[in-house]
Enzyme design. Structure first.
Site, PDB file in Angstrom:
ATOM      1  N   ARG A 104     -14.908  -3.458  -7.757  1.00  0.00           N
ATOM      2  CA  ARG A 104     -14.132  -3.873  -8.943  1.00  0.00           C
ATOM      3  C   ARG A 104     -13.227  -3.033  -9.617  1.00  0.00           C
ATOM      4  NH1 ARG A 104     -10.842  -6.922  -9.297  1.00  0.00           N
ATOM      5  NH2 ARG A 104     -12.063  -8.159  -8.326  1.00  0.00           N
ATOM      6  N   LYS A 139       5.173   3.805 -23.353  1.00  0.00           N
ATOM      7  CA  LYS A 139       4.514   2.725 -23.575  1.00  0.00           C
ATOM      8  C   LYS A 139       3.532   2.145 -22.317  1.00  0.00           C
ATOM      9  CE  LYS A 139       8.308   0.986 -26.369  1.00  0.00           C
ATOM     10  NZ  LYS A 139       9.443  -0.122 -26.443  1.00  0.00           N
ATOM     11  N   LYS A 171      14.211  10.021 -32.835  1.00  0.00           N
ATOM     12  CA  LYS A 171      14.574   8.532 -32.936  1.00  0.00           C
ATOM     13  C   LYS A 171      14.935   8.240 -34.212  1.00  0.00           C
ATOM     14  CE  LYS A 171      12.322   6.191 -30.279  1.00  0.00           C
ATOM     15  NZ  LYS A 171      12.714   5.350 -29.126  1.00  0.00           N
ATOM     16  N   GLU A 201      18.599   9.657 -30.456  1.00  0.00           N
ATOM     17  CA  GLU A 201      18.753   8.194 -30.359  1.00  0.00           C
ATOM     18  C   GLU A 201      19.981   7.929 -31.297  1.00  0.00           C
ATOM     19  OE1 GLU A 201      15.323   5.177 -30.425  1.00  0.00           O
ATOM     20  OE2 GLU A 201      16.661   4.475 -31.975  1.00  0.00           O
ATOM     21  N   ASP A 223      20.641   3.280 -27.660  1.00  0.00           N
ATOM     22  CA  ASP A 223      19.687   2.054 -27.810  1.00  0.00           C
ATOM     23  C   ASP A 223      20.022   0.828 -28.077  1.00  0.00           C
ATOM     24  OD1 ASP A 223      17.010   1.410 -28.126  1.00  0.00           O
ATOM     25  OD2 ASP A 223      17.375   1.149 -30.467  1.00  0.00           O
TER      26      ASP A 223
END
Length: 283
Positions: A104, A139, A171, A201, A223
């Site tokens: 597994r 992510k 950001k 960004e 973005d």
């Protein structure tokens, strides 16, 4: 796909060992111990139920080896190679109980990472005829970033920064907290190491113009822009800075975005939304 040099086993072993300890619990594989006579030997095959790009085969091999170093494991489809439904990806020979105890964890790693590599390859295929590269993001599944990013490479993509310590990525929230684009870029020019690349960004063309006027950045992240806005951004930039398109980068949109001339397209979906490839272990 180009086969990449494998990471050293010693880097991956702690990750695989942790997964095995989670699966074996406090008393090991009690089902196998109960029903499989000691000394039973078998030849098992990892078989693909659908087509894809191989990734995680190194981890599958490590999983079986950690359970039982006497197992003979032959990887047939190396990480980064293509396979079709019905293809054998690996053969494991030896103690049946050991094979079943590692099954597994080996399949979980391989199926998950094959899915990421396969999805990445689909994105990369949409950039054919352009110089645009597909890249992943941070992510990722907590604890699995190293191998998930490696799977992106196996699919022909590229990796964005690995962690917060790799590069400066300013950001929208940094810009808001610092008081605007010019203040953050002025701070970067005053304090950042000359060895550190800087990305910022923007989500409007007037912000891009501010970045171009102020200087201090190497890469601009465009973005959630429309394709028309991306075309205008490429024209405004005129090759001065590296441009990365991000946000809402679905597979069906990649070709038209790549055609705008951006250098990179980043997508968190490569790691957070890839579908696991169905693999089976057949005795």
């Amino acid at each position: 796909m180009t086969t990449l040099p494998a990471l050293p086993d010693m880097i991956l072993e702690p990750l695989v060992r942790s997964a095995l300890l989670e699966d074996l619990g406090t008393n090991g594989d009690i089902t196998t111990r109960t029903v499989i006579p000691a000394g039973t030997h078998y030849r098992a095959r990892i078989v693909a139920r659908q087509s894809g790009i191989a990734s995680g085969m190194q981890l599958a091999r490590i999983a079986f080896s950690l359970v039982d170093p006497t197992l003979k494991i032959t990887v047939i489809r190396d990480d980064g190679s293509e396979f079709a439904a019905g293809d054998e990806l690996a053969i494991i020979e030896g103690d049946a109980a050991s094979i079943l105890s590692g099954e597994r964890v080996a399949l979980n790693f391989a199926g998950r990472l094959c899915g990421i590599a396969t999805m990445t390859a689909a994105f990369v295929a949409q950039t054919a005829g352009t110089d645009t590269r597909i890249t992943c993001t941070r992510k990722t599944t907590p604890g699995l970033r190293m191998v998930e990013k490696q799977a992106v490479l196996h699919g022909g993509g590229f990796s964005h920064r690995f962690s917060l310590s790799d590069a400066i990525l300013i950001k929208d929230n940094h810009i808001a907290a610092a008081g605007g684009i010019r203040p953050v870029l002025q701070s970067v020019k005053a304090h950042a190491s000359h060895m550190m690349r800087v990305e910022i960004e923007v989500d409007h063309l007037d912000q891009l113009q501010q970045v171009l006027d102020e200087g201090g950045a190497d890469v601009v992240l465009l973005d959630n822009m429309s394709t028309e806005m991306l075309q205008k951004a490429v024209a405004m930039n005129a090759g001065r800075l590296v441009l990365e398109a991000s946000g809402n980068m679905r597979l069906e949109r990649i070709a038209e975005v790549a055609a705008t001339g951006v250098n990179y397209i980043s997508s968190g979906a490569l790691t957070h939304s890839a579908t696991t490839i169905d693999l089976g272990l057949d005795f």
